[in-house]
Design a protein around this motif. Sequence first.
Motif, PDB file in Angstrom:
ATOM      1  N   LEU A 230     -10.407  -8.238  70.057  1.00  0.00           N
ATOM      2  CA  LEU A 230      -9.239  -8.093  70.964  1.00  0.00           C
ATOM      3  C   LEU A 230      -7.829  -8.136  70.601  1.00  0.00           C
ATOM      4  O   LEU A 230      -7.548  -9.133  70.063  1.00  0.00           O
ATOM      5  CB  LEU A 230      -9.617  -8.409  72.451  1.00  0.00           C
ATOM      6  N   PHE A 231      -6.927  -7.149  70.775  1.00  0.00           N
ATOM      7  CA  PHE A 231      -5.496  -7.481  70.219  1.00  0.00           C
ATOM      8  C   PHE A 231      -4.838  -8.271  71.069  1.00  0.00           C
ATOM      9  O   PHE A 231      -5.207  -8.039  72.600  1.00  0.00           O
ATOM     10  CB  PHE A 231      -5.037  -6.251  70.078  1.00  0.00           C
ATOM     11  N   PRO A 232      -3.967  -9.272  70.785  1.00  0.00           N
ATOM     12  CA  PRO A 232      -3.278 -10.030  71.801  1.00  0.00           C
ATOM     13  C   PRO A 232      -2.236  -9.206  72.442  1.00  0.00           C
ATOM     14  O   PRO A 232      -1.906  -8.133  72.183  1.00  0.00           O
ATOM     15  CB  PRO A 232      -2.591 -11.163  70.891  1.00  0.00           C
ATOM     16  N   ASN A 233      -2.049  -9.854  73.678  1.00  0.00           N
ATOM     17  CA  ASN A 233      -1.049  -9.026  74.550  1.00  0.00           C
ATOM     18  C   ASN A 233       0.543  -9.767  74.207  1.00  0.00           C
ATOM     19  O   ASN A 233       1.113 -10.457  75.038  1.00  0.00           O
ATOM     20  CB  ASN A 233      -1.111  -9.333  76.208  1.00  0.00           C
ATOM     21  N   GLN A 273      -8.217  -0.759  74.473  1.00  0.00           N
ATOM     22  CA  GLN A 273      -9.047  -1.752  74.446  1.00  0.00           C
ATOM     23  C   GLN A 273      -9.247  -2.299  75.927  1.00  0.00           C
ATOM     24  O   GLN A 273     -10.506  -2.606  76.664  1.00  0.00           O
ATOM     25  CB  GLN A 273      -8.523  -3.081  73.705  1.00  0.00           C
ATOM     26  N   GLN A 274      -7.962  -2.652  76.853  1.00  0.00           N
ATOM     27  CA  GLN A 274      -8.512  -3.115  77.949  1.00  0.00           C
ATOM     28  C   GLN A 274      -9.052  -1.909  78.878  1.00  0.00           C
ATOM     29  O   GLN A 274      -9.677  -2.356  80.086  1.00  0.00           O
ATOM     30  CB  GLN A 274      -6.956  -3.147  78.622  1.00  0.00           C
ATOM     31  N   SER A 275      -8.944  -0.816  78.752  1.00  0.00           N
ATOM     32  CA  SER A 275      -9.762   0.418  79.550  1.00  0.00           C
ATOM     33  C   SER A 275     -11.097   0.166  79.160  1.00  0.00           C
ATOM     34  O   SER A 275     -11.862   0.359  80.137  1.00  0.00           O
ATOM     35  CB  SER A 275      -9.099   1.626  79.046  1.00  0.00           C
ATOM     36  N   LEU A 280     -16.580  -2.017  81.037  1.00  0.00           N
ATOM     37  CA  LEU A 280     -17.586  -3.093  80.974  1.00  0.00           C
ATOM     38  C   LEU A 280     -18.062  -3.612  82.058  1.00  0.00           C
ATOM     39  O   LEU A 280     -18.876  -4.122  82.506  1.00  0.00           O
ATOM     40  CB  LEU A 280     -17.309  -3.779  79.401  1.00  0.00           C
ATOM     41  N   ASP A 281     -16.476  -4.421  82.548  1.00  0.00           N
ATOM     42  CA  ASP A 281     -16.602  -5.198  83.728  1.00  0.00           C
ATOM     43  C   ASP A 281     -17.548  -4.477  84.851  1.00  0.00           C
ATOM     44  O   ASP A 281     -18.227  -5.330  85.769  1.00  0.00           O
ATOM     45  CB  ASP A 281     -15.045  -5.880  83.998  1.00  0.00           C
TER      46      ASP A 281
END
Length: 332
Positions: A230-233, A273-275, A280-281
């Motif tokens: 995951l890329f950092p924010n 990625q967050q989408s 998944l959640d």
Amino acid sequence: MAPMQPNKIHTHRFVIVAGKGGVGKSTIAMSIALAAARSGRKTLLFQFGGQELRPLPFGNAQVGTEIVELAKNLYAVRPTTTSGMREYALLKLKSRTAYKLVFENDFVQKLIHGIPGVNELIWLGKAFNHERERDKDGRALWDTIVLDPPATGHSLTLLQVPFVVRDAVPTGPFHREAEDTVRLLQDPLRTAVVLVTLAEEMPVNESIQLRMELEKRMRIPVAALCINGLFPNRFAGQEALVQRIQILLEEEDDVLERLATAACFRLDRRQLQQSYVQRLDQVLQLPTLEIPFYFREDIREDVIVDIAQRVAEFTLTRAKTTMWQERQHAEG
């Protein structure tokens, strides 16, 4: 009083790390094994022989068919079909002469390797035998065994084998061993399946499908999900400003414009990625361990150590019941 379910991944007896090829499954398996070893548990990392051979980032140890020590409390083995068959046959026949007469015969070798699923049966059988190993005082030789199986499709084949053998062979030692293996796989107190994925469409779809296959068809509970890379924010709350800067710098300054383009790429990638993380959640609702993207050409020991620390701090919590789980239960 029933024993409490382990609240950490690495405190299970049997940890199976499953996922699509290329998602960092082996890296996560190594990290879970290291977390277990550092907690004082004697740990065996069991790599399956059908995978691409890659060196482990622990000293100069070469992992092969014999168990080798990588670090304190941490060991590894990578059996081949031949070595696994030899060990299994000697365990049952109790005679090297009998083994050579039967299993080193060319015809028998061709027959064995021509049977679908035989590789998976041998590998899983050897891993299961390690789970049953005891020392001279009758205590378990291994506290934790971490399985690093092949990619998703092969993992399903691998885990289906004991069920097939149990149903196809109604009596005898093979039936009993298959039944024991099934009980181990379905026991949440001893076994933890960890799904590993990237926040990308194909790995996410395969992870959802894999959980359904494991829990619906084989009743093997999945303990946790690990989302890797995951890329950092970096630009939290500054997204609009970053995009505006890129527009203002177009054709003004080559270096700054490229930096702004790179920032926008990171921003877009993070949002995409967050989408997938949210999907998944919503669908799986599993305890989820998020692993950052390490900007390295190769994975070295310091990365494994960092992930192992994250694993050690990660706590398994009771997952909520999802809609598809309720539907599965209703269907029986």
